[in-house]
Design a protein around this motif. Sequence first.
Motif, PDB file in Angstrom:
ATOM      1  N   UNK A  14       0.874  -1.142   0.050  1.00 47.23           N
ATOM      2  CA  UNK A  14       0.086  -0.138   0.006  1.00 47.23           C
ATOM      3  C   UNK A  14       1.000   1.390   0.081  1.00 47.23           C
ATOM      4  N   UNK A  15       0.473   2.303  -0.862  1.00 44.93           N
ATOM      5  CA  UNK A  15       0.939   3.541  -0.838  1.00 44.93           C
ATOM      6  C   UNK A  15       0.439   4.428   0.174  1.00 44.93           C
ATOM      7  N   UNK A  16       1.357   5.186   0.988  1.00 46.43           N
ATOM      8  CA  UNK A  16       1.065   6.151   1.948  1.00 46.43           C
ATOM      9  C   UNK A  16       1.730   7.703   1.284  1.00 46.43           C
ATOM     10  N   UNK A  17       0.820   8.357   1.298  1.00 47.53           N
ATOM     11  CA  UNK A  17       1.247   9.699   0.363  1.00 47.53           C
ATOM     12  C   UNK A  17       0.786  10.947   1.184  1.00 47.53           C
ATOM     13  N   UNK A  18       1.880  11.690   1.277  1.00 47.17           N
ATOM     14  CA  UNK A  18       1.839  12.941   2.041  1.00 47.17           C
ATOM     15  C   UNK A  18       1.724  14.041   1.375  1.00 47.17           C
ATOM     16  N   UNK A  19       0.932  14.877   1.313  1.00 49.27           N
ATOM     17  CA  UNK A  19       0.581  16.324   0.704  1.00 49.27           C
ATOM     18  C   UNK A  19       0.785  17.297   1.570  1.00 49.27           C
ATOM     19  N   UNK A  20       1.508  18.282   1.358  1.00 49.94           N
ATOM     20  CA  UNK A  20       1.876  19.495   2.303  1.00 49.94           C
ATOM     21  C   UNK A  20       1.769  20.682   1.505  1.00 49.94           C
ATOM     22  N   UNK A  21       1.305  22.017   2.055  1.00 52.22           N
ATOM     23  CA  UNK A  21       1.288  23.159   1.522  1.00 52.22           C
ATOM     24  C   UNK A  21       0.099  24.091   2.038  1.00 52.22           C
ATOM     25  N   UNK A  22      -0.270  24.962   0.918  1.00 50.13           N
ATOM     26  CA  UNK A  22      -1.418  25.576   1.515  1.00 50.13           C
ATOM     27  C   UNK A  22      -2.789  24.694   1.769  1.00 50.13           C
ATOM     28  N   UNK A  31      17.814  -2.444   9.141  1.00 51.63           N
ATOM     29  CA  UNK A  31      19.111  -2.052   9.152  1.00 51.63           C
ATOM     30  C   UNK A  31      19.901  -1.862   7.820  1.00 51.63           C
ATOM     31  N   UNK A  32      19.317  -2.684   6.847  1.00 53.05           N
ATOM     32  CA  UNK A  32      19.706  -2.807   5.617  1.00 53.05           C
ATOM     33  C   UNK A  32      18.988  -1.736   4.546  1.00 53.05           C
ATOM     34  N   UNK A  33      19.849  -1.140   3.830  1.00 50.42           N
ATOM     35  CA  UNK A  33      19.315  -0.153   2.855  1.00 50.42           C
ATOM     36  C   UNK A  33      19.933  -0.414   1.453  1.00 50.42           C
ATOM     37  N   UNK A  34      18.955  -1.102   0.628  1.00 50.35           N
ATOM     38  CA  UNK A  34      19.492  -1.265  -0.823  1.00 50.35           C
ATOM     39  C   UNK A  34      18.654  -0.541  -1.846  1.00 50.35           C
ATOM     40  N   UNK A  35      19.155  -0.730  -3.076  1.00 43.89           N
ATOM     41  CA  UNK A  35      18.732  -0.232  -4.279  1.00 43.89           C
ATOM     42  C   UNK A  35      17.414  -0.989  -4.567  1.00 43.89           C
ATOM     43  N   UNK A  36      15.953  -0.186  -4.735  1.00 40.22           N
ATOM     44  CA  UNK A  36      14.796  -1.013  -4.964  1.00 40.22           C
ATOM     45  C   UNK A  36      14.936  -1.325  -6.483  1.00 40.22           C
ATOM     46  N   UNK A  37      14.686  -2.622  -6.844  1.00 38.13           N
ATOM     47  CA  UNK A  37      14.523  -2.988  -7.949  1.00 38.13           C
ATOM     48  C   UNK A  37      13.217  -3.390  -8.586  1.00 38.13           C
ATOM     49  N   UNK A  38      12.045  -2.767  -7.790  1.00 39.84           N
ATOM     50  CA  UNK A  38      10.844  -3.102  -7.972  1.00 39.84           C
ATOM     51  C   UNK A  38      10.220  -4.221  -7.337  1.00 39.84           C
ATOM     52  N   UNK A  39      10.924  -5.070  -6.549  1.00 42.38           N
ATOM     53  CA  UNK A  39      10.537  -6.358  -5.879  1.00 42.38           C
ATOM     54  C   UNK A  39       9.936  -6.067  -4.626  1.00 42.38           C
ATOM     55  N   UNK A  40       9.473  -7.017  -3.830  1.00 44.77           N
ATOM     56  CA  UNK A  40       8.570  -6.872  -2.715  1.00 44.77           C
ATOM     57  C   UNK A  40       9.861  -6.289  -1.593  1.00 44.77           C
ATOM     58  N   UNK A  41       9.775  -5.637  -0.505  1.00 47.46           N
ATOM     59  CA  UNK A  41      10.507  -5.367   0.570  1.00 47.46           C
ATOM     60  C   UNK A  41       9.382  -4.790   1.711  1.00 47.46           C
ATOM     61  N   UNK A  42       9.945  -4.753   2.931  1.00 48.00           N
ATOM     62  CA  UNK A  42       9.200  -4.295   4.063  1.00 48.00           C
ATOM     63  C   UNK A  42       8.736  -3.009   3.898  1.00 48.00           C
ATOM     64  N   UNK A  43       9.879  -2.065   3.633  1.00 46.97           N
ATOM     65  CA  UNK A  43       9.463  -0.740   3.515  1.00 46.97           C
ATOM     66  C   UNK A  43      10.434  -0.010   2.017  1.00 46.97           C
ATOM     67  N   UNK A  44       9.627   0.526   1.483  1.00 47.73           N
ATOM     68  CA  UNK A  44      10.263   1.257   0.178  1.00 47.73           C
ATOM     69  C   UNK A  44      10.115   2.697   0.099  1.00 47.73           C
ATOM     70  N   UNK A  45      10.974   3.503  -0.341  1.00 46.08           N
ATOM     71  CA  UNK A  45      10.819   4.772  -0.563  1.00 46.08           C
ATOM     72  C   UNK A  45      10.929   4.806  -2.123  1.00 46.08           C
ATOM     73  N   UNK A  46      10.086   4.728  -2.901  1.00 43.62           N
ATOM     74  CA  UNK A  46      10.071   4.281  -4.435  1.00 43.62           C
ATOM     75  C   UNK A  46      10.533   5.622  -5.192  1.00 43.62           C
ATOM     76  N   UNK A  47      10.181   6.680  -4.634  1.00 37.72           N
ATOM     77  CA  UNK A  47      10.663   8.083  -5.425  1.00 37.72           C
ATOM     78  C   UNK A  47      12.007   8.179  -5.624  1.00 37.72           C
ATOM     79  N   UNK A  48      12.703   7.476  -4.373  1.00 36.50           N
ATOM     80  CA  UNK A  48      14.314   7.661  -4.308  1.00 36.50           C
ATOM     81  C   UNK A  48      14.876   6.001  -4.778  1.00 36.50           C
ATOM     82  N   UNK A  49      14.018   5.117  -4.689  1.00 38.95           N
ATOM     83  CA  UNK A  49      14.299   3.742  -5.308  1.00 38.95           C
ATOM     84  C   UNK A  49      15.195   3.161  -4.201  1.00 38.95           C
ATOM     85  N   UNK A  50      14.596   3.389  -3.124  1.00 39.02           N
ATOM     86  CA  UNK A  50      15.574   2.800  -1.984  1.00 39.02           C
ATOM     87  C   UNK A  50      14.417   1.924  -1.194  1.00 39.02           C
ATOM     88  N   UNK A  51      14.980   0.586  -0.765  1.00 37.81           N
ATOM     89  CA  UNK A  51      14.302  -0.388  -0.112  1.00 37.81           C
ATOM     90  C   UNK A  51      14.934  -0.592   1.322  1.00 37.81           C
TER      91      UNK A  51
END
Length: 238
Positions: free
Chosen positions: A155-163, A193-213
């Motif tokens: 599931x994607x959690x998306x934060x919007x900020x601004x006015x 503790x592990x931080x790897x480049x996200x290749x599109x696969x499943x991971x417990x937590x992903x920051x897709x915009x930065x491609x970090x899992x």
Amino acid sequence: MSGSKVLEHEPGDLTCIVESGIRLSELQAALEPHGQRFSLDPPGNPTLAECLLENLSGPLSHRFGTMRNLVIGVTVVLPDGTRASSGGKVVKNVAGYDLAKLFCGSRGRLGSVDRLALRLYPKPEAARTIVTNRPWAELHRAQLVPSAVDLAGRRLYVLFEGSWRAVDEQVAALDGKETDPWDDLRALQATLPGRVRWDGGEAPLVRPGRRVAYVAEPPPERWSPLAERVMEALCSPS
């Protein structure tokens, strides 16, 4: 031991200079009366030195980047006791080595951090978060400007900020349920503790915009010889 003070703050320039021992919560409290913030939100309450040396970041890195993007100047102490500085308190190009980027993620191998000049941002008027089942590829192509996007449990959690108006318009454009998951997501990140480049696969937590899992096992430690060569040049007699 490094101090923990805000040495200079220029609200009009959205910059400040701090001692490296100051904790994030202390810095945010000092900036709050001016309607500004330092847009970094890693788990816990680390010092600014820890944020730089460990390359710590949180959900807001989707929009604002990591310490590499938020530090505009740094003063460090090299292993031989030499003090070195680069950058300054204005956002501009500088000649020479970018010590802030060199020290980012160095884990203290290259020396210690004494002071940092930071880029600040206005504190947003409104903030709302939507959880959605829409795929990242679809959201990535949408005309939306989120401050944070985390993928957890498919599931994607998306934060919007601004006015208020801008936030309400973006929330209306994204079907989903409103929630406030960020404390839980940062707590989850702290257990991985592990931080790897996200290749599109499943991971417990992903920051897709930065491609970090973020994963349970840390990756093998790597260190580029480039940093060692640069520090050799800095420490060599002129």
